[in-house]
Design a protein around this motif. Structure first.
Motif: not given
Length: 263
Positions: A78-104
């Motif tokens: 819904g957010a990406a349909r409301s704007a021109w921009e594509d949208m991706c969400l990233l969260l850190p992994q619990a063990d390493s803190g490394t960010y990974r793609l969780v939503g696109a």
């Protein structure tokens, strides 16, 4: 100099060769998203390609937070349909803190499929980019870990494509895709594609939102300054990066067109 919303405005801020850098600019809230998006075009792209949206379970909460920020329903899509921009969400992994793609939610990809990247850490997502691991990975990881809510940063890049489509997935090898391009017709057969990217941290969930606004222009519509910028970049980008972009199959035609235009 701020980041504009067109290829002509973005090219001066994009990489022109040399060492990889994030090339970030601080943006105000009013500069975050395109002020006049073509929402029917966005809707048509999402409707035609349902796999443009990929979500892991941990994306649900930040997706709802983002939709609430934008005053819409429907989570990340819904957010990406409301704007021109594509949208991706990233969260850190619990063990390493490394960010990974969780939503696109990506209606206008630049030669990638969200299904191939979902769940991957940043290093794996950017593995095809020459020099990322050695020159940029550590700086990107530090930026992601220290980005504060309320701050918005933007950057941009550029590509040369053989088609004007906003959704561009290469369906032929570059030697075939650019076979029709000559110095005489390059102004109409080569298209400069720029992604206007922004990063900000969502204040409640702490997820990082990465947006991608895509702009495409025929080479012949750009200024002589932009032509010079492109020629400089093609002369100075590392050989491996030029290979990834298929530059051997269009660089001569692009340079020939630009030189003729400048005369």
């Amino acid at each position: 100099m701020s980041l504009g919303f067109s290829v002509e405005e973005l090219l001066p801020r994009a990489r022109a060769g040399g060492v990889l850098k994030m090339g970030l600019s601080a943006l105000g809230e009013a500069e975050w998203l395109h002020p006049a998006p073509d929402l029917p075009l966005r809707a048509a792209a999402f409707d035609a390609y349902p796999d443009s949206v990929q979500l892991l379970p941990e994306a649900d909460e930040p997706a709802d937070e983002l939709a609430g920020m934008l005053g819409v329903a429907g989570g990340l899509e819904g957010a990406a349909r409301s704007a021109w921009e594509d949208m991706c969400l990233l969260l850190p992994q619990a063990d390493s803190g490394t960010y990974r793609l969780v939503g696109a939610a990506v209606a206008f990809p630049t030669d990638w499929h969200p299904r191939d990247k979902i769940g991957l850490p940043l290093a794996a997502i950017h593995a095809p980019i020459h020099g990322y691991a050695a020159q940029l990975a550590r700086g990107v990881d530090h930026f992601m870990a220290t980005l504060q809510p309320g701050r918005i940063f933007g950057r941009c890049n550029w590509f040369v494509s053989p088609a004007p489509a906003l959704r561009w997935i290469a369906d032929a090898p570059p030697e075939r895709a650019f076979a029709h391009v000559t110095p005489a017709n390059a102004g109409k057969t080569l298209f400069i594609r720029s992604e206007r990217q922004t990063l900000r941290r969502l204040p409640q969930t702490g997820a990082i939102l990465f947006t991608i606004g895509v702009y495409v222009a025929p080479l012949g519509t750009l200024s002589t300054a932009s032509h010079a910028r492109l020629m400089q970049a093609l002369e100075t980008l590392p050989a491996d990066e030029l290979g990834r972009r298929g530059a051997a199959h269009y660089a001569g035609a692009l340079a020939g067109f630009c030189r003729n235009r400048a005369d």
